[in-house]
Structures are given as structure tokens and as C-alpha cells.
Design a protein around this motif. Sequence first.
Motif, PDB file in Angstrom:
ATOM      1  N   CYS A   1       3.185 -10.899  11.831  1.00 60.52           N
ATOM      2  CA  CYS A   1       3.299  -9.544  11.250  1.00 60.52           C
ATOM      3  C   CYS A   1       4.772  -9.173  11.367  1.00 60.52           C
TER       4      CYS A   1
ATOM      5  N   ALA B   1       7.561  -7.981   9.171  1.00 57.67           N
ATOM      6  CA  ALA B   1       8.509  -7.015   8.596  1.00 57.67           C
ATOM      7  C   ALA B   1       8.660  -5.814   9.517  1.00 57.67           C
ATOM      8  N   PRO B   2       9.861  -5.236   9.631  1.00 54.12           N
ATOM      9  CA  PRO B   2      11.077  -5.592   8.886  1.00 54.12           C
ATOM     10  C   PRO B   2      11.867  -6.777   9.442  1.00 54.12           C
ATOM     11  N   GLY B   3      11.486  -7.311  10.606  1.00 52.78           N
ATOM     12  CA  GLY B   3      12.159  -8.532  11.047  1.00 52.78           C
ATOM     13  C   GLY B   3      12.779  -8.446  12.437  1.00 52.78           C
ATOM     14  N   GLY B   4      12.460  -7.400  13.194  1.00 53.98           N
ATOM     15  CA  GLY B   4      13.026  -7.273  14.550  1.00 53.98           C
ATOM     16  C   GLY B   4      12.670  -8.472  15.421  1.00 53.98           C
ATOM     17  N   LYS B   5      11.364  -8.782  15.505  1.00 48.12           N
ATOM     18  CA  LYS B   5      10.943  -9.899  16.368  1.00 48.12           C
ATOM     19  C   LYS B   5      11.411 -11.221  15.755  1.00 48.12           C
TER      20      LYS B   5
ATOM     21  N   GLU C   1       4.901 -11.849   6.273  1.00 47.98           N
ATOM     22  CA  GLU C   1       4.564 -10.437   6.058  1.00 47.98           C
ATOM     23  C   GLU C   1       3.668 -10.372   4.829  1.00 47.98           C
TER      24      GLU C   1
ATOM     25  N   ILE D   1       2.425  -7.695   3.199  1.00 49.48           N
ATOM     26  CA  ILE D   1       2.657  -6.639   2.197  1.00 49.48           C
ATOM     27  C   ILE D   1       3.940  -6.932   1.422  1.00 49.48           C
TER      28      ILE D   1
ATOM     29  N   ARG E   1       7.205  -4.906   1.844  1.00 48.79           N
ATOM     30  CA  ARG E   1       7.762  -5.115   3.184  1.00 48.79           C
ATOM     31  C   ARG E   1       8.291  -6.544   3.323  1.00 48.79           C
TER      32      ARG E   1
ATOM     33  N   PRO F   1      -3.533 -13.287   7.242  1.00 46.67           N
ATOM     34  CA  PRO F   1      -3.668 -14.146   8.424  1.00 46.67           C
ATOM     35  C   PRO F   1      -4.737 -15.239   8.270  1.00 46.67           C
TER      36      PRO F   1
ATOM     37  N   ASP G   1       2.605  -9.158  16.370  1.00 48.30           N
ATOM     38  CA  ASP G   1       3.051  -7.785  16.659  1.00 48.30           C
ATOM     39  C   ASP G   1       2.232  -6.915  15.702  1.00 48.30           C
TER      40      ASP G   1
HETATM   41  N1  SAM Z   1       7.177  -7.348  14.050  1.00 56.54           N
HETATM   42  C1  SAM Z   1       7.862  -6.354  13.257  1.00 56.54           C
HETATM   43  C2  SAM Z   1       9.249  -6.140  13.826  1.00 56.54           C
HETATM   44  O1  SAM Z   1       9.472  -6.436  15.020  1.00 56.54           O
HETATM   45  O2  SAM Z   1      10.144  -5.729  13.075  1.00 56.54           O
HETATM   46  C3  SAM Z   1       7.069  -5.087  13.138  1.00 56.54           C
HETATM   47  C4  SAM Z   1       5.672  -5.328  12.655  1.00 56.54           C
HETATM   48  S1  SAM Z   1       4.704  -3.919  12.370  1.00 56.54           S
HETATM   49  C5  SAM Z   1       4.314  -3.384  13.934  1.00 56.54           C
HETATM   50  C6  SAM Z   1       3.213  -4.635  11.798  1.00 56.54           C
HETATM   51  C7  SAM Z   1       3.305  -5.334  10.470  1.00 56.54           C
HETATM   52  O3  SAM Z   1       2.005  -5.853  10.166  1.00 56.54           O
HETATM   53  C8  SAM Z   1       3.693  -4.447   9.304  1.00 56.54           C
HETATM   54  O4  SAM Z   1       4.825  -4.975   8.655  1.00 56.54           O
HETATM   55  C9  SAM Z   1       2.480  -4.481   8.376  1.00 56.54           C
HETATM   56  O5  SAM Z   1       2.822  -4.494   7.020  1.00 56.54           O
HETATM   57  C10 SAM Z   1       1.796  -5.770   8.769  1.00 56.54           C
HETATM   58  N2  SAM Z   1       0.338  -5.761   8.470  1.00 56.54           N
HETATM   59  C11 SAM Z   1      -0.431  -4.720   8.038  1.00 56.54           C
HETATM   60  N3  SAM Z   1      -1.701  -5.126   7.869  1.00 56.54           N
HETATM   61  C12 SAM Z   1      -1.746  -6.426   8.205  1.00 56.54           C
HETATM   62  C13 SAM Z   1      -2.785  -7.393   8.225  1.00 56.54           C
HETATM   63  N4  SAM Z   1      -4.047  -7.084   7.877  1.00 56.54           N
HETATM   64  N5  SAM Z   1      -2.473  -8.642   8.600  1.00 56.54           N
HETATM   65  C14 SAM Z   1      -1.223  -8.969   8.974  1.00 56.54           C
HETATM   66  N6  SAM Z   1      -0.199  -8.082   8.978  1.00 56.54           N
HETATM   67  C15 SAM Z   1      -0.454  -6.832   8.605  1.00 56.54           C
END
Ligand code: SAM
Length: 456
Positions: free
Chosen positions: A112, A114-118, A135, A137, A140, A163, A179
Motif C-alpha cells: 500500500c 502511495a505516496p511513497g514514504g515507506k 498502489e 488506486i 495515487r 492485493p 501500511d
Molecule cells: N505507505 C504509504 C506511505 O508511507 O507513503 C502510505 C499508505 S496509506 C496509509 C494506504 C494506501 O493504501 C493508500 O495509498 C490507499 O490508496 C491504499 N489502499 C486503499 N485501499 C486499498 C486496498 N483495498 N488494497 C490495497 N491498498 C489500498
Amino acid sequence: MASLESALQSWQNAPGFDKQAWLLAHAQSAPVNIRVNAQKNVQVNQLFPSLIGPNVPWCSNAFQLTERPSFVHHPVWHAGGFYVQEASSMFLWHILESLNLSKDGLHVLDLCAAPGGKSTLLASYFTNSLLVSNEVIKSRNAILVENITKWGGNNTVVVQNDPAQIGKLQHFFDCVVVDAPCSGSGLFRKDQDALANWTEEQVFHCQARQKRILEDIWPSVKPGGYLIYSTCSYSQEENEDVTDFILENEDAKSVSIPVSDDWGIVVSPTKKYQGSSFRFWPHKVKGEGFFLAVIQKQSTQMDYSSSLSARKIQSIPSKLSILTKQMVSNTDEMHLFNEANMIRMIPTSFLAALEILAAHVYIKKAGVALGEWKGQSWIPHHEFALSGAVLDNYPRMDLNTHEALQYLMRKDFFVEGLQHGWNSVWHEGLCLGWAKVLPNRINNYYPNSWRILKDI
Ligand code: SAM
């Protein structure tokens, strides 16, 4: 405010929660932190000479700033020299170091992303492993591609899949980071929308989605491999309870990681299986709300990864390869291939893995786009400029801050005494992109969709 009261009420029994201290912390602004890109040799003291505060104790090359500068008008940010990231989530670095994961030759997934921190943190740690950054979406995913491109490197593949689809890559990944999307209470201090939208129903909705995501991706973890689960929620339902769900339903064991008492991190055993997990509270750490748990797949299973199907990725024809190698240095350990008329490269050591990915998932960006041939003309790609690859086949123009900002706004600019043709554009030792110098003007090739919109 009704949602805040019910949220506070619901965390009453969450380990480490202290309502008064929490409210006090939320009357203050959130700290600002950056993580510096060591692969791009950025010196933090030159970046923000008067703003550097304490180090983030659990992450290397990460610092708190004493105030928030205008990042958007800092050319080094656009060159991928640093990433602005919330401090608690940088704890992932400590986890990777404590697990003593090899930096070389692993397959790592950021599910998960976006935006790419991890992902940028993972890219800095796993300097010679394959990072698959997903990602689902679309909009995103575009931001993810932008941030991964700016961070540089040649060993990341960005994909856009559900996933469940990635889960079909059975036993492919040594390390999977989830994440997860969550109710977002950990970001209340920064995100008023998360507070306004908080409800208990939403917490349970998020929990159901988190369980589904983890179940879907679990098959892709190698026997003995790790799943790192995190959220930015305080709710036990999304954190310890989801960790217990995996420990209960899968061939999984909890991994405990030592942390320093000085850091203020709360070690929180899960209710059912006493699995180890970590909570970050803004009244205890210099960061926002965060939760993380590490789970290992028991290694008794058979490893199925060798039976995954693959799609052949051809090399480019030898004539094109000879021409391209005149434009790109250091390609000895690289596989050059053609994707939709764009010549790309990836370390040859990851070719077999890329061929497996190509057969199973939707790839948005694999390795580095180098450029394309239009007849006899070579057009270098922006990814190539930012990747950190050697660009000594091109004349170079060095811009001061004002000129660099003109370039990043995609405005016209003029510099005397340049060689005609493609020039790489630099600022303070970092490449920003390409420009083409003509007899009477300079064509600005900064990507239109990435340009700075706000004038200074
Ligand atoms: N890891 C990212 C970072 O450190 O920048 C932040 C991730 S954010 C908490 C969760 C991400 O999960 C979002 O970008 C969202 O679009 C994505 N997401 C939403 N629904 C999802 C799904 N069903 N399966 C996987 N990812 C999903």
C-alpha cells in the motif's frame, strides 16, 4: 466534536493512552521531519543550515526541522534529495536493521505504497534488492511513480494491483510491508478531515478491509519471510486485533524487536496471543500516531516460488543496443529492454524476477526509462536523469536557485556558454532533468505534470 469525544472514549483501554496528555499534545503543531537521500550524497547541513533539529532516533539520515520551510520552492526536494516524512513511520528503518535483513538479493513488497514514504525508505535500505512498490488506486499510483522516480535507483518496479492479484505470486517475497488504509486517527493533528470523518463503524469497516488485504497477500510471503503490518490508527480493532487475526488464521508467529526505553514507544502485547507490537503516541514521542507489528511466516512450508510462470522480456536488437550504449554509460550489469517504444534498464540480476512479475501483475514502471529513438534522434527520459545513473555522455548545465526554480516551473530561462544539444540540468550536485540547447533558445523538458505551479 462529537466524533472526537467518541474516539477518545473508544481508546480508553488502548495501551499508553492518556487523554489529558493526548489533548495537550494536540494543542501543539506536529513536528516536521525529513529523511535525506544518502544515495544522492545530500549533506543535510548544507540543505537547511539553520533549521536542523535532533536526529530521528530510530532512523538513519532523518532529522527534525525546527520550523517548516517552503519545500515546494526547494529544488533539492524536486531532485529527490530528501523526503518529508512523519517521524513515527520511519520506525520501519529500525525494524529492518533489527531483523538484520540482507540489503542484497531479496524480493521486497510495499503493498500500500502511495505516496511513497515507506517505499523510498525501503529503497534506501535495500540498495541491491528488488523493491516492488504497489498502489491500487490509479491517481495515487501516479504520485507514487513521481516520488519513486525522484528518489532514483534502478531496482524498483511500480505496479498497480489489487492485493489478491499480487497474492498469486506464491512465496515470492522475503519481506512484505502492509501500511494499511485505516481510520487515520493517528493523523488527527495534521488532518482535520480524518477527525471529522471518524466513526466507530468506519473503524470496523477498516478492520474488515485490513483483514482481507492481509489474507490476500499472505500467500506471497516466503516461508521464513516477514510481514510488517502498520497503520496510523489508535484503535485496537485495527491494530492488535488484526495482528491476532493473522496469528490465529495463518502459519504465523510474532517477532519481538528490542527498542530503547528513551524513545517513548509503547510495547503492546496483543490480547489473544500476546504478540509483540508497537504504539506511537504524540504525547510520548516526537511524532504522530502509529502502530506496527512484525510477523514471520513459519518456515515448515514448501517453497513454491520456483514454479511461478514467467513472461519473457526480450533484449533490444543489437544495433539499437550499440546506439543506446553510446547514450548511456555503465550498462555492463544492466539488461536493456524495450517497452512501448521506450528503452528501459534493470539490473540483470533482477531480470528473472521481473519476468515473473510481468506474467502476473500490471507494471507501471520497471527499473529506469532511459529514452527513445525517433528515427536517428535520441530523446532521453526524465527517469534516466533522476535515477543517479552516470550522465557523462551529456554536457551539463549548473543552475543557481533562481534558475533552477525557473526550470522547475517549466519557464523559459537562459544561461550563457552552453553546448548545443541535450544537456543534463543540475543544481547543487543533483540532477533535475533535461534541457535541449538550440542556437537561439533552451527548450525546457521538465515534465509538465510535475512542474511547480506556485510562483515564489
Ligand atoms: N505507505 C504509504 C506511505 O508511507 O507513503 C502510505 C499508505 S496509506 C496509509 C494506504 C494506501 O493504501 C493508500 O495509498 C490507499 O490508496 C491504499 N489502499 C486503499 N485501499 C486499498 C486496498 N483495498 N488494497 C490495497 N491498498 C489500498
